[in-house]
Design a protein around this motif. Structure first.
Motif, mmCIF file in Angstrom:
data_model
loop_
_atom_site.group_PDB
_atom_site.id
_atom_site.type_symbol
_atom_site.label_atom_id
_atom_site.label_comp_id
_atom_site.label_asym_id
_atom_site.label_seq_id
_atom_site.Cartn_x
_atom_site.Cartn_y
_atom_site.Cartn_z
ATOM 1 N N MET A 176 -45.167 -69.820 -66.270
ATOM 2 C CA MET A 176 -46.561 -69.659 -65.726
ATOM 3 C C MET A 176 -46.645 -69.303 -64.346
ATOM 4 N N SER A 177 -45.389 -69.647 -63.506
ATOM 5 C CA SER A 177 -45.610 -69.510 -61.986
ATOM 6 C C SER A 177 -44.842 -68.310 -61.606
ATOM 7 N N PHE B 158 -50.322 -78.066 -66.026
ATOM 8 C CA PHE B 158 -51.511 -77.152 -66.030
ATOM 9 C C PHE B 158 -51.134 -76.303 -67.195
ATOM 10 N N GLU C 29 -60.259 -76.259 -62.770
ATOM 11 C CA GLU C 29 -59.791 -74.892 -63.047
ATOM 12 C C GLU C 29 -59.995 -74.036 -61.830
ATOM 13 N N TYR D 85 -55.660 -71.160 -63.512
ATOM 14 C CA TYR D 85 -55.085 -72.345 -64.007
ATOM 15 C C TYR D 85 -56.022 -73.392 -64.411
ATOM 16 N N ASP E 279 -51.867 -71.943 -68.204
ATOM 17 C CA ASP E 279 -52.542 -70.607 -67.696
ATOM 18 C C ASP E 279 -53.697 -70.345 -68.674
#
Length: 858
Positions: A45-46, A115, A89, A99, A117
């Motif tokens: 996700m990052s 978290f 969020e 996120y 996405d």
């Protein structure tokens, strides 16, 4: 439930997980934080690699984070310092994603971030809003869609009276089609005044989104819903167009996550997916989500054959995939099955399974997602091509329709521009083969033709199939794509291929990362034990003789870790590995098989050649200067020269040789390391050195005065000199600060006797002194630390050390302490004799060491 299981859940969970420590500036304000741990979902996700994050500050790993409009460091720092949990969020400009973030602190200065996405979810909300606008303007045209929507859509007067509600809404409110008209929605709201607030909000803005409401049905079912309200003219009346989604599960999951104190257990117990472990084809454990989905209790599911729950038509496929996974093969990714609930109803699920160990035996860990509503939507979309095109036009995936009879594209969704850089009109004029690299064309063509043949033979059967291939972007770049296709007849009875293409670049990258990590050690980059064991079996052939194995063990690693922390120990390991590489051959296999143990597999290598390699490595290490440590490795080798020799016996021989070498080297190395620790501590604080030397001399004089014997005199003198060596683990500012310690600093300070004990006991020479160092802050009344022992349970030399340390601290204070006169210091010792200090030790110290009688002190 063991910790490895929960760690496996964290590792495989689609929810991102990261563990951090906050960093404070001199004013005590959060200014940065350090990555301590992340899972694969966090990397995905990052968009960042784990090795580029672990151990680094966020301002190093993500330099642009301080330019983000949302102050992540400040928010995380507040949770790390104040405790509790926060949920929000946010949009990250640095990562260009939305996120949903959950952050909580398991202990002071540390915090955990979970978290997911929600960029797609946010986009779906925007698409949903656009759809609602279209529905308001073209009510009759999309009546069919409304009737088949998977969520509640109704028309309600301002007084709460139903004018219309679709079938999903009737099911939600437990209404019959013929009886809903004229009924009021207000009794369904837990708080009737909330309806009034909702109506007023809609009247003020004309349109309100994401309004959360608590509803209660006649059956007693209570749930949360999120609603959209819009003023609308319907049948000549001003009313509210009301759309509602049941978000009860989400609310429950959020509440569970906030309340959970056990991060691994909370992920399992309150995950949004169903999680279960199957071993020997039977369910061993499952989370509540799975029980709720199927209507069985946890007890009913225990030891139940997993395949019995699968629909009989899908059971052969599920069985095949299960045994493929169990044998280590890679079956179909995320297959979809029908499962049968306890009440006989059918639920569609998407299944992601991974091989795991449960109670040290092979098992499959399953993650199941309920896709029943998704299947319903797919069925509804199949009935109307126009509606399919409208929905697909807003999708991030690309939808294609290819007329096989005419050999041309008849539809391409607008998202193709972001996908491959073409406009739909441009692409429909092209031959789609041009988008496929040469090496994928033949295989793709064969799959398409084979599935068309099967479809034409059995058009009534489901024929969805997936192809992984690369597509060529307009700029020439290649993109990995997953193309899901289904064949159908159009209204002219021509065969069409309906496909949805999805960008899977990140997934492909993640798969490569997983493959690399499955055979490599994360810290050193060397091969791991799994690779070593496989390579050993492969190498053990006659053609590779002679085979030599070198065993290497890093000396004093635990001692270095205890004294200076694991980061210094990790640096020591990395430098050791660099020397291994510099002094070995290109094809040599080097693996890390333990925390500080390594093995070299050398094919076609004699014993003499291996010894030369060891000699080169030892020479290189002797020249190496390592801060806060000594680079020392013990080696042992053995060679297999005949085919009938057992390779595992050769390993044992090399290991024995290594341990014999370690016995010779480790004692000297530990003593040298202790000396380095002492030098480091005293180098940073000269007062500590002089204090320890004075205490050592006082201990010696006192032990001699008490006629304790040479052995005890020696050990208590050594203990006096090293009694504060455990302070090497303290923050430097605590040792030298000029004001009283905070509660947190005091807790940290109280650990130094244990730290000193751990360091000194590693050497036989200091083992006896280590016992005295451990107890030198104990009190006769049991109020001391770290063990809280009292009286005779405290070793006599430790009681001597306690008196000497206290006296020197009063007479030669450090930091913020005041200086006492000798008379006042003696008074203080006598005052606390029997409670803090041993009364007999104090009397000898005053009478014989200080040469001052008790009667002289008034």
């Amino acid at each position: 439930m063991d910790e490895m299981f929960f760690e496996s859940i964290v590792k495989n969970s689609p929810m991102a997980y990261a563990y951090h420590k906050i960093i404070l500036n001199e004013a005590g304000t959060p200014c940065d934080y350090v990555f301590l741990d992340v899972n694969s979902a966090f990397e995905e996700m990052s968009g960042m690699k784990r090795e580029n994050m672990i151990g680094k500050k966020v301002t190093e790993a993500m330099p642009n984070i301080q330019g983000d409009s949302f102050d992540w460091i400040k928010v995380y720092g507040k949770v790390a310092l104040d405790g509790g949990m926060e949920e929000y969020e946010r949009y990250s400009e640095v990562l260009d994603r939305w996120y949903r973030v959950y952050v909580y602190s398991p202990e002071l200065y540390y915090f955990v971030v979970n978290f997911i996405d929600i960029s797609k979810e946010r986009k779906q909300v925007e698409e949903r809003d656009q759809l609602m606008e279209i529905l308001r303007e073209r009510d009759l045209e999309f009546h069919f869609i409304i009737e088949n929507l998977p969520f509640c859509l109704g028309m309600v007067q301002l007084d709460g009276t139903f004018l219309y509600i679709n079938p999903s809404g009737q099911a939600l409110y437990e209404l019959e089609e013929a009886t809903y008209y004229g009924q009021s929605v207000i009794p369904y709201w837990e708080e009737s005044k909330e309806w009034i607030h909702f109506v007023e909000a809609v009247k003020v803005t004309g349109l309100i989104r994401d309004y959360e409401m608590n509803l209660k049905m006649p059956s007693g079912k209570v749930f949360w819903a999120i609603g959209i309200g819009m003023l609308f003219q319907y049948q000549g009346k001003v009313c509210i167009l009301l759309a509602q989604y049941d978000i009860t599960q989400r609310r429950q999951a959020e509440k569970a996550l906030m309340e959970s104190e056990e991060k691994f257990r909370s992920i399992f117990e309150y995950a949004s997916e169903c999680i279960l472990i199957v071993q020997n084809s039977k369910i061993q454990i499952n989370n509540p989500m799975f029980s709720n989905l199927l209507g069985y209790s946890k007890e009913e599911l225990f030891d139940k054959p997993f395949l019995d729950l699968v629909h009989e038509e899908d059971r052969p496929k599920a069985k095949k995939v299960y045994y493929e996974r169990l044998s280590g093969e890679e079956p179909e990714k995320k297959p979809q099955y029908r499962v049968v609930c306890k009440d006989g109803s059918i639920v569609w699920v998407e299944v992601n399974g991974v091989w795991a160990k449960w109670l040290d035996k092979p098992a499959i860990e399953y993650f199941l997602v309920d896709i029943t509503e998704q299947k319903k939507v797919e069925d509804a979309l199949r009935a109307s091509e126009e509606k399919l095109r409208m929905i697909m036009g807003f999708s991030s995936d690309v939808t294609w329709i290819y007329n096989f009879d005419q050999l041309k594209l008849t539809y391409v969704s607008p998202s193709i521009f972001h996908f491959l850089g073409y406009h739909p009109e441009e692409l429909m004029e092209m031959n789609p083969v041009e988008l496929v690299p040469n090496e994928f064309r033949l295989k793709t063509k064969q799959i398409l033709i084979q599935n068309i043949k099967e479809f034409m033979a059995h058009p009534e059967e489901s024929n969805t199939y997936t192809i992984e291939l690369q597509n060529i972007h307009m700029d020439g770049k290649r993109i990995w794509t997953e193309m899901s296709s289904k064949n159908r007849y159009n209204d002219k009875m021509e065969v069409e291929i309906v496909s949805s293409s999805r960008n899977i670049e990140e997934r492909k990258y993640a798969q490569q990362e997983v493959l690399y990590l499955s055979y490599h050690d994360q810290l050193t980059g060397l091969y791991n034990r799994r690779y070593y064991e496989e390579e050993l079996r492969r190498m053990d052939t006659k053609n590779n003789l002679p085979i030599t194995m070198i065993l290497a063990d890093v000396n004093g690693l635990k001692l270095t870790n205890d004294a200076f922390g694991h980061m210094i120990g990790d640096l020591l390991l990395k430098r050791t590995v660099e020397i291994f590489h510099q002094n070995s051959r290109c094809g040599d296999i080097i693996a890390r098989i333990g925390g500080d143990e390594f093995v070299f597999l050398l094919s076609r290598t004699s014993k003499e050649e291996a010894e030369e390699m060891i000699s080169r490595m030892k020479t290189a290490m002797a020249k190496e200067k390592v801060e806060n440590g000594i680079l020392s490795v013990s080696f042992g080798s053995a060679t297999k020269t005949m085919a009938d020799q057992d390779i595992y016996y050769i390993f044992s021989e090399a290991e024995n040789a290594m341990y014999q070498q370690k016995l010779k080297e480790s004692i000297s190395m530990r003593n040298q390391t202790i000396q380095i620790i002492t030098d480091t501590l005293f180098h940073d604080n000269q007062e500590e050195e002089t204090h320890n030397r004075r205490v050592s001399e006082l201990c010696k004089e006192l032990a001699i005065a008490m006629e304790l014997g040479e052995d005890i005199i020696h050990h208590v003198t050594v203990a006096g000199f090293y009694h504060d060596i455990g302070k090497i683990g303290l923050d430097k500012h605590i040792i030298s600060k000029m004001e009283p310690m905070t509660e947190e600093e005091w807790i940290q300070f109280r650990r130094h006797p244990e730290k000193g004990y751990q360091i000194l006991k590693s050497s036989a020479e200091f083992a006896q002194a280590a016992q005295y160092v451990l107890s030198h802050h104990e009190r006769m009344d049991g109020e001391g630390y770290p063990q809280g022992i009292s009286g005779e349970d405290i070793p006599l030399p430790a009681r001597i050390l306690s008196v000497a340390d206290a006296y020197d601290t009063m007479r030669n204070p450090r930091g913020y302490h005041k200086k006492w006169s000798q008379e006042d210091a003696v008074r203080e010792l006598i005052k606390n004799a029997g409670t803090q200090f041993d009364e007999a030790v104090v009397r000898v110290f005053v009478d014989m060491v200080l040469r001052q009688s008790l009667e002289g002190v008034k």
